[in-house]
Motif scaffolding. Structure first.
Motif, PDB file in Angstrom:
ATOM      1  N   ALA A  23       0.797  -1.226   0.000  1.00  0.00           N
ATOM      2  CA  ALA A  23       0.000   0.000   0.000  1.00  0.00           C
ATOM      3  C   ALA A  23       0.827   1.273   0.000  1.00  0.00           C
ATOM      4  O   ALA A  23       0.365   2.309  -0.490  1.00  0.00           O
ATOM      5  N   LEU A  24       2.044   1.224   0.530  1.00  0.00           N
ATOM      6  CA  LEU A  24       2.871   2.429   0.618  1.00  0.00           C
ATOM      7  C   LEU A  24       4.018   2.431  -0.391  1.00  0.00           C
ATOM      8  O   LEU A  24       4.840   3.350  -0.375  1.00  0.00           O
ATOM      9  N   ASN A  25       4.062   1.442  -1.253  1.00  0.00           N
ATOM     10  CA  ASN A  25       5.153   1.337  -2.212  1.00  0.00           C
ATOM     11  C   ASN A  25       5.010   2.423  -3.291  1.00  0.00           C
ATOM     12  O   ASN A  25       4.051   2.424  -4.071  1.00  0.00           O
ATOM     13  N   VAL A  26       5.961   3.341  -3.320  1.00  0.00           N
ATOM     14  CA  VAL A  26       5.882   4.477  -4.244  1.00  0.00           C
ATOM     15  C   VAL A  26       5.913   4.019  -5.700  1.00  0.00           C
ATOM     16  O   VAL A  26       5.209   4.565  -6.557  1.00  0.00           O
ATOM     17  N   LEU A  37       2.772  11.941  -2.870  1.00  0.00           N
ATOM     18  CA  LEU A  37       3.254  13.235  -2.371  1.00  0.00           C
ATOM     19  C   LEU A  37       3.072  13.380  -0.866  1.00  0.00           C
ATOM     20  O   LEU A  37       3.765  14.176  -0.229  1.00  0.00           O
ATOM     21  N   GLN A  38       2.164  12.603  -0.279  1.00  0.00           N
ATOM     22  CA  GLN A  38       2.060  12.587   1.180  1.00  0.00           C
ATOM     23  C   GLN A  38       3.327  12.009   1.800  1.00  0.00           C
ATOM     24  O   GLN A  38       3.771  12.451   2.864  1.00  0.00           O
ATOM     25  N   GLN A  39       3.914  11.013   1.123  1.00  0.00           N
ATOM     26  CA  GLN A  39       5.149  10.404   1.614  1.00  0.00           C
ATOM     27  C   GLN A  39       6.377  11.205   1.196  1.00  0.00           C
ATOM     28  O   GLN A  39       7.344  11.315   1.952  1.00  0.00           O
ATOM     29  N   GLU A  40       6.327  11.752  -0.035  1.00  0.00           N
ATOM     30  CA  GLU A  40       7.492  12.452  -0.589  1.00  0.00           C
ATOM     31  C   GLU A  40       7.034  13.799  -1.156  1.00  0.00           C
ATOM     32  O   GLU A  40       6.922  13.968  -2.374  1.00  0.00           O
ATOM     33  N   ALA A  73      -6.071   8.693 -10.922  1.00  0.00           N
ATOM     34  CA  ALA A  73      -4.657   9.020 -11.128  1.00  0.00           C
ATOM     35  C   ALA A  73      -4.206  10.072 -10.124  1.00  0.00           C
ATOM     36  O   ALA A  73      -3.130   9.960  -9.512  1.00  0.00           O
ATOM     37  N   GLU A  74      -5.044  11.095  -9.924  1.00  0.00           N
ATOM     38  CA  GLU A  74      -4.671  12.141  -8.970  1.00  0.00           C
ATOM     39  C   GLU A  74      -4.619  11.601  -7.546  1.00  0.00           C
ATOM     40  O   GLU A  74      -3.761  11.987  -6.748  1.00  0.00           O
ATOM     41  N   THR A  75      -5.530  10.688  -7.217  1.00  0.00           N
ATOM     42  CA  THR A  75      -5.538  10.101  -5.873  1.00  0.00           C
ATOM     43  C   THR A  75      -4.238   9.349  -5.601  1.00  0.00           C
ATOM     44  O   THR A  75      -3.641   9.481  -4.523  1.00  0.00           O
ATOM     45  N   TYR A  76      -3.785   8.559  -6.565  1.00  0.00           N
ATOM     46  CA  TYR A  76      -2.532   7.808  -6.394  1.00  0.00           C
ATOM     47  C   TYR A  76      -1.347   8.761  -6.247  1.00  0.00           C
ATOM     48  O   TYR A  76      -0.475   8.557  -5.395  1.00  0.00           O
ATOM     49  N   VAL A  77      -1.315   9.800  -7.069  1.00  0.00           N
ATOM     50  CA  VAL A  77      -0.205  10.755  -7.001  1.00  0.00           C
ATOM     51  C   VAL A  77      -0.211  11.494  -5.667  1.00  0.00           C
ATOM     52  O   VAL A  77       0.844  11.738  -5.066  1.00  0.00           O
TER      53      VAL A  77
END
Length: 581
Positions: free
Chosen positions: A256-259, A286-289, A278-282
Motif C-alpha cells: 500500500a505504501l510502495n511508491v 506526495l504525502q510520503q514524498e 490518477a490524482e488520488t494515487y499521485v
C-alpha cells in the motif's frame, strides 16, 4: 571341445589348453582331427560380442547434488530458491565445496533478481574458483562474462544478471539473447531465465516480446513481485493500460505504501483517462514524498487534463523553483498559457523554447503543430502542416499528426487535400474522427458519403449531442430543409447554451429571408458570443453586401479569437485597404 564352443574364447588363448588335453587323454597316433567343430569355433570366436554399456553421463560441477535441488535452482523463482535452500541446508555437517558454490549462486540470484523478497540464504565461504561465481562477480561489476563455457544451465544464464546491475553497455545483447534462449531450451519452465530475457527485450525496445516473457514468468510465479510489476510496466508501454492497471492495483493491495506501485497505478489510470484515480494515487505519493518533483509535475499534468488550470498553474510555479527546462514542464506551461490565460503569444514562445531544447522530441513537435493548427499561425518558423510532416516522414500512420495535417488543410480551406488525408485518418481511427470526417465530406463535395455516415450514427444513438450536430449539418448541407427545421425546433427548448448557439447558426441556412438569417445569427451569438462560425458568417454576408465597416466589426472578433491566424489577418488587411479608399 564343448568348452571351446560354449565360451567362444579367442583361438590363440585356447591352443595351450587344447594341446594339454590331447596329450593327456589319448595317444597321438590315434587322435582324430575334428575339422568341422574347429571351423565353427574359429568362426564364432571371430564374431564380436555386443556388450550393453550404461548411457554416458553428462558430468558437470553440480552433478553430485540432488537433481531436484538443482532443478529448483534453475527454475529460480523466489519460491523455488527458498525450497532449494531449505533442501540443501545442513545442520552441524560440512558442506561439499560445490554445495557451498551453489548456495552462494542462489543467494546472488535472489539478491539481484528478486530484491523485493529479501530472501536469506546461507553463504558459506568457498575456496573453489568457478565460472559460476566468476560470472556473478562480473555482473556486479557491470560486465557480461562470456567465458563461462556454457556447460550447463547456470553457466549460460548467470552472466545475464548484468542486465539488472548495469545499463551502461549494450554490446553483449545478441550473445546474451542466445545464451538465455539456450538456457530455456534446457529448462523451459525457468522463471529466472524468462524474467532476464524479458528484461533484455525491454532494453532492446522489443516490448511485445518482453511482455510475453513477463506474462509467462508471472504465470509460473504468481506471487513474485518483480514478475508482476515488470509485466504491468511493460503492458503500459504496449498500450494495454487496463491490463497494466489491474495488475498494479493487485500489487498495491499488498504494497500500500510502495511508491513505485502507486506510481504505476497512477500512470495506468492516467493512460485510461481515469484522471480522478490518477490524482488520488499521485496525492498518496506526495504525502510520503512532498518534494518529489516528478510527481509534482505529474499532478499538474493530471489537473490540466481535468481542466483545473488554477491548481495546475500553482503546481507549475512550485516545480519551476527547481527546473524550468523540463520538456514536460514547458509543454504543460504552454497549454496553461493557451487554454487558461488565453495568451497565445506566451504559449507560442514557451513551446518554441521547448522546440529549441528538444528539436527531435515527437511530443513537443506535435504540441507545436497542434498550437499552430489551432491558431493558424507559425511556431518555430513552421506551419502546422510542416510540423506534422516531420512526424509523418518517420511514422506515416501517426494519428495525431494526421489530425493536425487535416486541420491545417481545413484551416486553409484546401478541401481536396483535407478529404484525401481525412479518409486515411478515418480508416485508422474511426471512433475518434468520424465527426471530423463528416465535416470534411460536407465541405469537400462528398455530401452523400457524409450523409450515409451521419444517418447511421443518428439511427444508432439519436440522443447523443455530437451525433445530433453532425446529423443536422448533413441535413442542411444536402438540402433536407424540412427535416432539419423539424429537428432543430424539437431540440431548441431544452438545449444548453452552446448547443442552442449551434442550432440557431444552422437554422440561419434554412431561410431565404435576410431578416430571418440575421435574427438567427444574432440569437446564436447571444447564446455564445464566441461562436466563430456565426461571427465569420456575419462578416461574409456584410462583405458580399459591400458593407465593409460592419464586415470588419465581425471579422475583428474572429481575429481576436485566433490572433495568429494568417488567413484571417490577410482578410482584415484587405478590409483595411478597402476602408482606406
Amino acid at each position: 571341445m564343448k568348452c571351446l564352443v560354449h565360451y567362444a574364447l579367442p583361438l590363440a588363448a585356447l591352443l595351450p589348453v587344447f594341446f594339454f588335453s590331447s596329450c593327456g587323454s589319448v595317444p597321438k597316433a590315434e587322435s582324430a582331427p575334428e575339422p568341422v567343430v574347429e571351423e565353427t569355433a574359429e568362426r564364432e570366436a571371430a564374431e564380436p560380442v555386443a556388450i550393453a554399456l550404461p548411457p554416458k553421463k553428462n558430468v558437470t560441477y553440480f552433478s553430485s547434488i540432488d537433481p531436484q535441488i538443482l532443478e529448483a535452482v534453475e527454475i529460480g523463482s523466489p519460491a523455488s530458491l527458498r525450497q532449494a535452500a531449505l533442501s540443501l541446508r545442513k545442520s552441524g555437517q560440512e558442506y561439499a565445496e560445490n554445495e557451498k558454490v551453489l548456495l552462494n549462486v542462489m543467494a546472488a540470484m535472489a539478491q539481484i533478481t528478486w530484491p523485493h523478497e529479501k530472501l536469506q540464504i546461507d553463504t558459506p565461504a568457498v575456496t573453489d574458483v568457478t565460472p559460476y561465481l566468476g560470472a556473478v562477480e562480473s555482473a556486479r561489476q557491470g560486465v557480461y562474462d562470456s567465458s563461462t563455457g556454457n556447460v550447463d544451465f547456470l553457466a549460460m544464464a548467470l552472466p545475464s544478471l548484468v542486465l539488472l546491475t548495469s545499463k551502461v553497455r549494450t554490446d553483449y545483447y545478441s550473445e546474451c539473447e542466445s545464451a538465455l534462449k539456450a538456457a530455456l531450451e534446457k529448462r523451459p519452465e525457468s522463471v529466472f531465465a524468462r524474467y532476464l530475457l524479458g528484461t533484455l527485450y525491454v532494453r532492446m525496445e522489443r516490448y511485445a516480446e518482453a511482455l510475453s516473457c513477463f506474462d509467462a514468468a508471472r504465470t509460473q510465479a504468481p506471487d513474485c513481485f518483480e514478475c508482476a510489476f515488470s509485466y504491468a510496466e511493460t503492458a503500459l508501454r504496449c498500450g494495454q493500460a487496463e491490463a497494466a492497471g489491474g495488475t498494479a492495483v493487485s500489487l498495491l493491495s499488498q504494497n500500500a505504501l510502495n511508491v513505485k506501485v502507486l506510481g504505476l497505478c497512477a500512470e495506468a489510470a492516467f493512460s485510461s483517462g481515469n484522471y480522478t484515480d490518477a490524482e488520488t494515487y499521485v496525492a498518496r505519493i506526495l504525502q510520503q514524498e512532498p518534494d518529489n518533483a516528478y510527481y509534482v509535475l505529474f499532478r499538474a499534468k493530471i489537473l490540466v487534463e481535468k481542466g483545473e488550470y488554477i491548481k495546475a498553474a500553482s503546481l507549475l510555479d512550485v516545480y519551476a523553483r527547481t527546473d524550468t527546462a523540463s520538456r514536460d514542464y514547458l509543454v504543460l506551461r504552454s497549454r496553461v498559457q493557451k487554454e487558461w490565460n488565453r495568451n497565445i503569444n506566451a504559449a507560442t514562445k514557451t513551446i518554441e523554447q521547448a522546440l529549441s531544447k528538444y528539436p527531435d522530441d515527437e511530443d513537443i513537435i506535435l504540441s507545436a503543430a497542434s498550437l499552430a493548427a489551432e491558431t493558424g499561425g507559425m511556431v518555430g518558423g513552421k506551419t502546422a502542416g510542416e510540423l506534422a510532416e516531420i512526424i509523418l516522414a518517420k511514422d506515416a500512420g501517426n494519428v495525431q499528426a494526421l489530425k493536425i495535417q487535416v486541420a491545417s488543410f481545413m484551416q486553409k480551406r484546401n478541401w481536396a487535400q483535407a478529404y484525401k488525408v481525412g479518409s486515411a485518418l478515418y480508416e485508422r481511427d474511426k471512433e475518434h474522427t468520424q465527426y471530423l470526417f463528416i465535416d470534411i465530406c460536407i465541405e469537400s463535395g462528398h455530401q452523400d458519403e457524409g450523409w450515409k455516415l451521419a444517418s447511421q450514427l443518428y439511427a444508432q444513438n439519436p440522443q447523443d449531442e455530437a451525433v445530433q450536430q453532425s446529423y443536422i449539418k448533413v441535413l442542411v448541407a444536402t438540402g433536407r430543409k424540412t427535416e432539419a427545421s423539424r429537428l432543430i425546433a424539437q431540440l431548441l427548448p431544452a438545449a444548453a447554451t452552446r448547443m442552442k448557439s449551434f442550432l440557431f447558426y444552422e437554422r440561419s441556412f434554412l431561410s431565404d429571408s435576410d431578416d430571418a438569417v440575421f435574427s438567427d445569427l444574432r440569437a446564436s451569438l447571444t447564446a455564445n458570443p464566441r461562436n466563430k462560425d456565426a461571427l465569420f458568417r456575419l462578416y461574409s454576408i456584410y462583405y458580399r453586401k459591400k458593407e465593409y465597416r460592419k464586415a470588419q466589426y465581425y471579422l475583428k472578433q474572429v481575429v481576436a479569437l485566433s490572433p495568429t491566424d494568417e488567413s484571417l489577418l490577410a482578410l482584415n488587411r484587405e478590409l483595411d485597404s478597402l476602408l482606406a479608399r
